[in-house]
Each structure stands twice: as structure tokens, then as C-alpha cells.
Design an enzyme around this catalytic site. Sequence first.
Site, PDB file in Angstrom:
ATOM      1  CD  GLU A 192      12.848  12.037  -6.755  1.00 18.27           C
ATOM      2  OE1 GLU A 192      11.764  11.763  -7.310  1.00 18.27           O
ATOM      3  OE2 GLU A 192      13.592  11.180  -6.239  1.00 18.27           O
ATOM      4  CB  ILE A 194       0.464  -1.789   1.764  1.00 16.81           C
ATOM      5  CG1 ILE A 194       1.903  -1.291   1.628  1.00 16.81           C
ATOM      6  CG2 ILE A 194      -0.515  -0.742   1.233  1.00 16.81           C
ATOM      7  CD1 ILE A 194       2.339  -1.074   0.188  1.00 16.81           C
ATOM      8  CB  ALA A 251      12.075   3.114   4.019  1.00 16.95           C
ATOM      9  CG  HIS A 254       8.051  -4.777  36.746  1.00 11.43           C
ATOM     10  ND1 HIS A 254       7.234  -5.646  36.071  1.00 11.43           N
ATOM     11  CD2 HIS A 254       7.390  -4.423  37.887  1.00 11.43           C
ATOM     12  CE1 HIS A 254       6.117  -5.842  36.761  1.00 11.43           C
ATOM     13  NE2 HIS A 254       6.195  -5.107  37.873  1.00 11.43           N
ATOM     14  N   GLY A 263      -5.331  -8.125  -0.638  1.00  9.59           N
ATOM     15  CA  GLY A 263      -3.930  -8.243  -0.240  1.00  9.59           C
ATOM     16  C   GLY A 263      -3.806  -8.159   1.266  1.00  9.59           C
ATOM     17  N   GLY A 321      12.884  12.681  -1.215  1.00  6.18           N
ATOM     18  CA  GLY A 321      12.293  11.826  -0.200  1.00  6.18           C
ATOM     19  C   GLY A 321      11.694  10.547  -0.732  1.00  6.18           C
TER      20      GLY A 321
END
Length: 490
Positions: A51, A200, A337, A468, A196, A57
Site C-alpha cells: 500500500e 458523489i 467498494a 408493519h 456532476g 483501507g
Amino acid sequence: MSDVKEDQQEQQPREHSSARHADVAIIGAGPGGYSAALRSSELGKSVILIERDAVVGGTCLNRGCIPTKALITAVSAIGEAQHAQSLGINLELHGLDFGKLREHREHMVSTMTEGLSGLLKHRNIDVIQGEASIESVGTIHVTNESDTVEVTADDIIIATGSRPRPLPNLPFSHVILDSDHALTLDTFPSSAVIIGSGAIGLEFASLWNTAGCKVTLLARKDRVLSQWSKRSGVMLGRELKRQGVNVITKASCTGIDTGENLGATVHYTNGDGDNSSVEADVVLVAIGRDAATDADWFAKLGIETTDRGLISTDDLGQSSVRHIWAVGDITPGHQLAHRAFEQGITVAEAIAGLQPRPVNNDTIPQIVFSTPEAAAVGLTLQAAQDNDNYESVSETTIPLMSNARVLMTGQGGSLSVVTGCERSEPDTQLVLGAQIIGPHASEIIAEVEQLVGNHIALSDAARLIHPHPTFGEALGESLLKADGRPLHVR
């Protein structure tokens, strides 16, 4: 004595190159990478996870899903308080403590990343921090400030993710923000233009609008969520406008003027071709994300990619180069993800020889944590009609204001279910997909995913009992209507 010497050597900082080997090496510790690591370890493989960031993460845990939803969940209390006043509960908002909000966001992120780090360690997964490059099949060079590590592996999984896409010739800056930068602001802006209208953009529009920001959202098509059904996009756009978001459709940005501490002026053309402009403190550009596959070594290895730089793979995730696999945002499909997470598991099982089922894109839910929420899974009506595998396709829609719990929230919305028959079984109606605009849509969609993924007959699905009064009861009502037995709706 030898054990003591080895311990002393491990405590010394590594300043020179070293070598390590594993059955599986993974580049990128986001959801696709870490799920592949965990599953591979569970299957008895030795694993090295590489990473570039200081913590594991990926974008999701550090700069995407977790921090945005932490803020959205916190700020939603404002909307709830405003609605409560109309119900006779008198509350006063004394402002926002941005310091505490930031601490809350950072605490959520650190809780998730530290938990993941502990899990990786518990599974004996070797995590290396640094910039990775594949030098040849089976060999990876990892460089960081103090060391160069040569990693060899029988199989390599690439999970390098994606990055926000800028507007052409308009790089990101202190005023023109990407979603990563927008999350690090010390305060919410007093005014913002969002370019956009995907997940997001819509989530930031709801977040900032609820917090008191004057939001203008520019949508290039005739509605928000243009990749979804027209009904869903129009419904969500209407709800956002009702809450105060200025939604401008058929708008194309033609330029942005910025000045030091002067905010920005966004120029755009509208649907009639007229030129217009709007001023704001900041501009959020949320027009998509580009795959992080532009490093030189991708081309040198001969990995086949699409015109958009996405890695082409077979059904189980193997690239055009044997023993090199790809998962997540760098592969064609939804950049989500949970999709990457499932791909990581599938690739790990394929490497271990388990012959898993390929990831089915039709069972991957899409969710927008706006207000109200939007959620979809499976096929839209148009997609089902265009698919030669199905016949007798239809769509059933109910307004969510017929649901007692939705009515109590003061929000609106709709729920649409798409049904049809496989041509091989023309007498059995199946649930093919659904789109939900309304409160708690993100939770309700999970049930539809089970119906779609398990090919449940509509007649059986409509017999399932929903408690309900609940939000999920609306799904039961829509299934009854699709099955020709509507009760509370016409």
C-alpha cells in the site's frame, strides 16, 4: 542465541534493498485488495499486501465511503430537527462545531483503518508500505523513503483504484475541489457549485444543503442520475429542489474564473444553448473517476486495457497476462467498494483453484446517500427490454407516500420493481431489478438483491411477509401489485 541475533536485526531500520516472497502479492489495500488478502490467507496462501499510503483501507475507508457517510449521518440530525418542529417539537440549532465534526470524521476513519490493520496482522498478512511497480511477471519493486523491497510472488493482484477526474484544462485547486479535498475543508462552504450529478455530487449536494450551504448543481443530462431510469432521476431531482438545492439540467460547464480568496464564477450553457454563470465560494467537480493504470509498467507488461484505461479481465479477474489479476475501480463495471470487495474474494478463490462463480454485475446494488436516499439493483425496464434473455417484461411503481413510516419522515419518493420471464421458462415471472428513491432505500435494496440474485419467482417473493409498520413494507406492497394483487395502492 541465534533467535536473539534475528530479533536485533529486525529492530534495525532497513536502509538497503531486501527481498521477500509470497504465494500472492497484492498492490493496493482498498476493499478489493484487502478482501483478496484476507481470503487468500484464509485459504492457506502466504500473502504480501502493498500500500502506497501510510494506512490501509484505500479511498473507501480514508477519503470516500466512511468519512462522507460519517458527516452525512451527523448532519442529517439538522434535517430531522427541522422536521421535528413541524410536529410540535421545538428545537433550536446553535450552529455547527466544526472541530467536533472533524474529530468525529477522523475517529470513524481511524477506528475502521486500525481495525483492518489489526485483522491483517492477525491473519499473518505481510503489509509493506511503498510505491509498487511490476518489473516482470512475478516480480514487484516496492520503494519508500528508507528501503527498496523486491517482492516475488506466484500470482499478483492489482488493486490500484481510481482518482477524481478533473475538468478538461481546469486542474483542481484551492477553489476547484475534488471530493478528497472537499472532505478536508475546515468548515462547510456558504455557497457551492457542484458539477456532476452522480452519487458523489448528489451526496455532497445533500450534505452541504442540509448544513445551510447555498448549492447549485449542474447536471449535464436532462436529469440527475442519468444512468438510472428516468423516473428515478426525475423523482430525486424534484426532492432535492424541494429541499432548496438549485438543480440545473442540460448544463455544460464552459469555464471557471477563480481569484485568490474571491471564490469562483462558473460559466455554463443551458439546454437552450444560452450562456449563463453562477458564483460560489467553491466548486466541486464530481464528473467521475479515472482508473489508476497510467504508470509506465502497465504498458511495459503488455496488460490489455480499454480506451478508458480499464484493465480487461476474464470472468474471474485474470488479465491478459497470466498470473496477473485485477479488481476494483481499474476493471470495467461499477466503481463501488462492495463490488471490489466481492471481486477480491473471487480472485483469491480462483487463484486457490476453487472455481468460484464470477461476480454478477446485475446483483451489485448502487446507493446514493442523499436526502432522500437512492438505491438500485438489477436491470432497469429499458435494460430488461433490450435483453434477449427475457420476455414479458414490465415495471410496477408505487409512490412511497402511501407508506406510513415514509409519510412520518416528511420525505417523498417512489419504488419501482422490474419483472419478467426468462425465455426458457416463459411461465415464471422473476424479479429482475428495482429502483428506490426514499428514506432507508440503502437498507431496503439488500432484500431486492437477494430476490434478483437467487432468481426468486415473483409469486413467491410477493408472499413474503414484511413487518408493519416499516419502510420495507413498501417493497412488499410493490411486489403484491406486480403480482396482480395490489392492496393499499391502485
